[in-house]
Design a protein around this motif. Sequence first.
Motif, PDB file in Angstrom:
ATOM      1  N   GLN A  48       0.803  -1.217   0.000  1.00  0.00           N
ATOM      2  CA  GLN A  48       0.000   0.000   0.000  1.00  0.00           C
ATOM      3  C   GLN A  48       0.840   1.272   0.000  1.00  0.00           C
ATOM      4  O   GLN A  48       0.516   2.213  -0.722  1.00  0.00           O
ATOM      5  CB  GLN A  48      -0.963   0.017   1.184  1.00  0.00           C
ATOM      6  N   LEU A  49       1.906   1.313   0.784  1.00  0.00           N
ATOM      7  CA  LEU A  49       2.694   2.538   0.856  1.00  0.00           C
ATOM      8  C   LEU A  49       3.391   2.837  -0.460  1.00  0.00           C
ATOM      9  O   LEU A  49       3.340   3.970  -0.955  1.00  0.00           O
ATOM     10  CB  LEU A  49       3.718   2.468   1.995  1.00  0.00           C
ATOM     11  N   SER A  50       4.031   1.844  -1.054  1.00  0.00           N
ATOM     12  CA  SER A  50       4.725   2.100  -2.323  1.00  0.00           C
ATOM     13  C   SER A  50       3.739   2.476  -3.429  1.00  0.00           C
ATOM     14  O   SER A  50       4.019   3.357  -4.247  1.00  0.00           O
ATOM     15  CB  SER A  50       5.584   0.905  -2.738  1.00  0.00           C
ATOM     16  N   ILE A  51       2.580   1.851  -3.438  1.00  0.00           N
ATOM     17  CA  ILE A  51       1.568   2.190  -4.446  1.00  0.00           C
ATOM     18  C   ILE A  51       1.002   3.578  -4.186  1.00  0.00           C
ATOM     19  O   ILE A  51       0.816   4.365  -5.112  1.00  0.00           O
ATOM     20  CB  ILE A  51       0.463   1.113  -4.481  1.00  0.00           C
ATOM     21  N   PRO A  82      -3.729   4.208   8.996  1.00  0.00           N
ATOM     22  CA  PRO A  82      -2.630   4.881   9.701  1.00  0.00           C
ATOM     23  C   PRO A  82      -1.394   4.016   9.922  1.00  0.00           C
ATOM     24  O   PRO A  82      -0.284   4.533  10.042  1.00  0.00           O
ATOM     25  CB  PRO A  82      -3.253   5.294  11.027  1.00  0.00           C
ATOM     26  N   ASP A  83      -1.570   2.701   9.965  1.00  0.00           N
ATOM     27  CA  ASP A  83      -0.420   1.831  10.216  1.00  0.00           C
ATOM     28  C   ASP A  83       0.454   1.644   8.982  1.00  0.00           C
ATOM     29  O   ASP A  83       1.653   1.404   9.091  1.00  0.00           O
ATOM     30  CB  ASP A  83      -0.894   0.458  10.717  1.00  0.00           C
ATOM     31  N   THR A  84      -0.140   1.726   7.800  1.00  0.00           N
ATOM     32  CA  THR A  84       0.619   1.479   6.573  1.00  0.00           C
ATOM     33  C   THR A  84       0.903   2.745   5.779  1.00  0.00           C
ATOM     34  O   THR A  84       1.802   2.745   4.944  1.00  0.00           O
ATOM     35  CB  THR A  84      -0.125   0.487   5.656  1.00  0.00           C
ATOM     36  N   ASN A 132      10.277   9.869  -7.375  1.00  0.00           N
ATOM     37  CA  ASN A 132       9.622   8.600  -7.074  1.00  0.00           C
ATOM     38  C   ASN A 132      10.636   7.588  -6.536  1.00  0.00           C
ATOM     39  O   ASN A 132      10.407   6.940  -5.503  1.00  0.00           O
ATOM     40  CB  ASN A 132       8.934   8.064  -8.316  1.00  0.00           C
ATOM     41  N   ILE A 133      11.751   7.464  -7.210  1.00  0.00           N
ATOM     42  CA  ILE A 133      12.801   6.540  -6.758  1.00  0.00           C
ATOM     43  C   ILE A 133      13.315   6.953  -5.383  1.00  0.00           C
ATOM     44  O   ILE A 133      13.473   6.124  -4.483  1.00  0.00           O
ATOM     45  CB  ILE A 133      13.942   6.463  -7.793  1.00  0.00           C
ATOM     46  N   TYR A 134      13.556   8.251  -5.202  1.00  0.00           N
ATOM     47  CA  TYR A 134      14.022   8.768  -3.918  1.00  0.00           C
ATOM     48  C   TYR A 134      13.038   8.411  -2.803  1.00  0.00           C
ATOM     49  O   TYR A 134      13.439   7.901  -1.749  1.00  0.00           O
ATOM     50  CB  TYR A 134      14.217  10.286  -3.996  1.00  0.00           C
ATOM     51  N   MET A 135      11.755   8.659  -3.037  1.00  0.00           N
ATOM     52  CA  MET A 135      10.762   8.389  -1.998  1.00  0.00           C
ATOM     53  C   MET A 135      10.648   6.902  -1.687  1.00  0.00           C
ATOM     54  O   MET A 135      10.487   6.524  -0.525  1.00  0.00           O
ATOM     55  CB  MET A 135       9.403   8.961  -2.400  1.00  0.00           C
ATOM     56  N   LEU A 136      10.730   6.061  -2.702  1.00  0.00           N
ATOM     57  CA  LEU A 136      10.670   4.631  -2.449  1.00  0.00           C
ATOM     58  C   LEU A 136      11.887   4.156  -1.668  1.00  0.00           C
ATOM     59  O   LEU A 136      11.765   3.318  -0.753  1.00  0.00           O
ATOM     60  CB  LEU A 136      10.547   3.861  -3.770  1.00  0.00           C
TER      61      LEU A 136
END
Length: 138
Positions: free
Chosen positions: A23-26, A63-65, A128-132
Amino acid sequence: MGLLEAIGNALVGVVKAQEESKQLSIAITLILWVSAFTSAFLDNIPYTATMIPVVGILGDELPDTLPIKTLAWALSFGACLGGNGTLLGASANIVTAGIATNRGFKISFLNFFYPGMAAMILTTAIANIYMLIVYVWV
Protein backbone atom coordinates in the motif's frame (compact mmCIF):
# COMPACT_ATOMS: atom_id res chain seq x y z
CA MET A 1 -13.96 20.60 -8.43
CA GLY A 2 -15.86 17.44 -9.34
CA LEU A 3 -12.98 16.15 -11.47
CA LEU A 4 -10.46 16.56 -8.65
CA GLU A 5 -12.76 14.81 -6.19
CA ALA A 6 -13.18 11.92 -8.64
CA ILE A 7 -9.39 11.64 -8.98
CA GLY A 8 -9.02 11.62 -5.21
CA ASN A 9 -11.71 9.01 -4.67
CA ALA A 10 -10.17 6.79 -7.35
CA LEU A 11 -6.77 7.02 -5.59
CA VAL A 12 -8.30 6.03 -2.27
CA GLY A 13 -10.08 3.06 -3.85
CA VAL A 14 -6.99 1.77 -5.63
CA VAL A 15 -4.72 2.02 -2.58
CA LYS A 16 -7.21 0.40 -0.20
CA ALA A 17 -7.66 -2.54 -2.59
CA GLN A 18 -3.95 -3.49 -2.42
CA GLU A 19 -2.14 -5.85 -0.06
CA GLU A 20 -1.05 -4.10 3.11
CA SER A 21 2.65 -4.63 2.34
CA LYS A 22 2.30 -2.84 -1.01
CA GLN A 23 0.00 0.00 0.00
CA LEU A 24 2.69 2.54 0.86
CA SER A 25 4.73 2.10 -2.32
CA ILE A 26 1.57 2.19 -4.45
CA ALA A 27 0.21 5.23 -2.59
CA ILE A 28 3.51 7.11 -3.01
CA THR A 29 3.74 6.29 -6.71
CA LEU A 30 0.10 7.02 -7.49
CA ILE A 31 -0.11 10.27 -5.54
CA LEU A 32 3.19 11.48 -6.99
CA TRP A 33 2.43 10.72 -10.66
CA VAL A 34 -1.26 11.64 -10.63
CA SER A 35 -0.34 14.90 -8.90
CA ALA A 36 2.40 15.61 -11.42
CA PHE A 37 0.26 15.05 -14.51
CA THR A 38 -2.77 16.82 -13.07
CA SER A 39 -0.68 19.78 -11.93
CA ALA A 40 0.83 20.06 -15.39
CA PHE A 41 -2.57 21.02 -16.80
CA LEU A 42 -4.26 22.60 -13.78
CA ASP A 43 -2.68 25.19 -11.54
CA ASN A 44 -0.87 23.27 -8.82
CA ILE A 45 -2.12 25.36 -5.87
CA PRO A 46 -5.86 24.59 -6.21
CA TYR A 47 -5.01 20.97 -7.02
CA THR A 48 -2.93 20.64 -3.86
CA ALA A 49 -5.59 22.34 -1.75
CA THR A 50 -8.20 19.92 -3.08
CA MET A 51 -6.02 16.84 -2.56
CA ILE A 52 -5.02 17.60 1.04
CA PRO A 53 -8.28 16.10 2.40
CA VAL A 54 -7.82 13.02 0.19
CA VAL A 55 -4.33 12.49 1.58
CA GLY A 56 -5.76 13.01 5.05
CA ILE A 57 -8.44 10.38 4.42
CA LEU A 58 -5.83 7.88 3.22
CA GLY A 59 -3.69 8.56 6.28
CA ASP A 60 -6.66 8.32 8.64
CA GLU A 61 -8.11 5.14 7.15
CA LEU A 62 -4.80 3.27 6.98
CA PRO A 63 -2.63 4.88 9.70
CA ASP A 64 -0.42 1.83 10.22
CA THR A 65 0.62 1.48 6.57
CA LEU A 66 0.32 5.04 5.22
CA PRO A 67 2.08 7.71 7.31
CA ILE A 68 0.52 11.10 6.61
CA LYS A 69 3.90 12.85 6.35
CA THR A 70 5.04 10.49 3.61
CA LEU A 71 1.83 10.99 1.65
CA ALA A 72 2.13 14.76 2.06
CA TRP A 73 5.64 14.63 0.59
CA ALA A 74 4.38 12.63 -2.39
CA LEU A 75 1.65 15.21 -2.98
CA SER A 76 4.10 18.06 -2.58
CA PHE A 77 6.70 16.61 -4.94
CA GLY A 78 4.08 15.71 -7.55
CA ALA A 79 2.29 19.05 -7.52
CA CYS A 80 5.52 21.04 -7.52
CA LEU A 81 7.30 19.08 -10.23
CA GLY A 82 4.13 18.73 -12.30
CA GLY A 83 3.87 22.49 -12.53
CA ASN A 84 6.94 22.41 -14.75
CA GLY A 85 5.21 20.26 -17.38
CA THR A 86 3.19 22.88 -19.22
CA LEU A 87 2.76 26.60 -19.46
CA LEU A 88 -0.50 26.30 -17.49
CA GLY A 89 1.00 24.25 -14.66
CA ALA A 90 2.15 27.13 -12.50
CA SER A 91 1.44 30.82 -12.28
CA ALA A 92 5.15 31.56 -12.55
CA ASN A 93 5.23 29.91 -15.98
CA ILE A 94 2.48 32.19 -17.28
CA VAL A 95 4.09 35.30 -15.80
CA THR A 96 7.44 34.37 -17.31
CA ALA A 97 5.88 33.75 -20.72
CA GLY A 98 4.19 37.15 -20.51
CA ILE A 99 7.43 38.90 -19.64
CA ALA A 100 9.25 37.06 -22.42
CA THR A 101 6.56 38.07 -24.93
CA ASN A 102 6.88 41.72 -23.85
CA ARG A 103 10.62 41.47 -24.51
CA GLY A 104 10.10 39.98 -27.97
CA PHE A 105 10.47 36.26 -27.19
CA LYS A 106 7.21 34.39 -27.78
CA ILE A 107 6.80 31.23 -25.73
CA SER A 108 3.87 29.18 -27.04
CA PHE A 109 2.21 26.30 -25.24
CA LEU A 110 4.01 23.74 -27.42
CA ASN A 111 7.38 25.52 -27.17
CA PHE A 112 7.09 25.14 -23.41
CA PHE A 113 5.43 21.72 -23.47
CA TYR A 114 8.18 19.61 -25.04
CA PRO A 115 11.10 20.54 -22.77
CA GLY A 116 8.80 21.15 -19.80
CA MET A 117 7.13 17.74 -20.00
CA ALA A 118 10.48 15.99 -20.47
CA ALA A 119 11.88 17.76 -17.41
CA MET A 120 8.75 16.99 -15.43
CA ILE A 121 8.85 13.28 -16.24
CA LEU A 122 12.56 13.02 -15.43
CA THR A 123 12.36 14.90 -12.13
CA THR A 124 9.19 13.07 -11.07
CA ALA A 125 10.86 9.71 -11.78
CA ILE A 126 13.84 10.77 -9.67
CA ALA A 127 11.53 11.90 -6.85
CA ASN A 128 9.62 8.60 -7.07
CA ILE A 129 12.80 6.54 -6.76
CA TYR A 130 14.02 8.77 -3.92
CA MET A 131 10.76 8.39 -2.00
CA LEU A 132 10.67 4.63 -2.45
CA ILE A 133 14.26 4.32 -1.22
CA VAL A 134 13.74 6.55 1.81
CA TYR A 135 10.23 5.52 2.88
CA VAL A 136 9.78 1.94 1.66
CA TRP A 137 13.01 0.12 0.91
CA VAL A 138 15.26 1.37 3.71
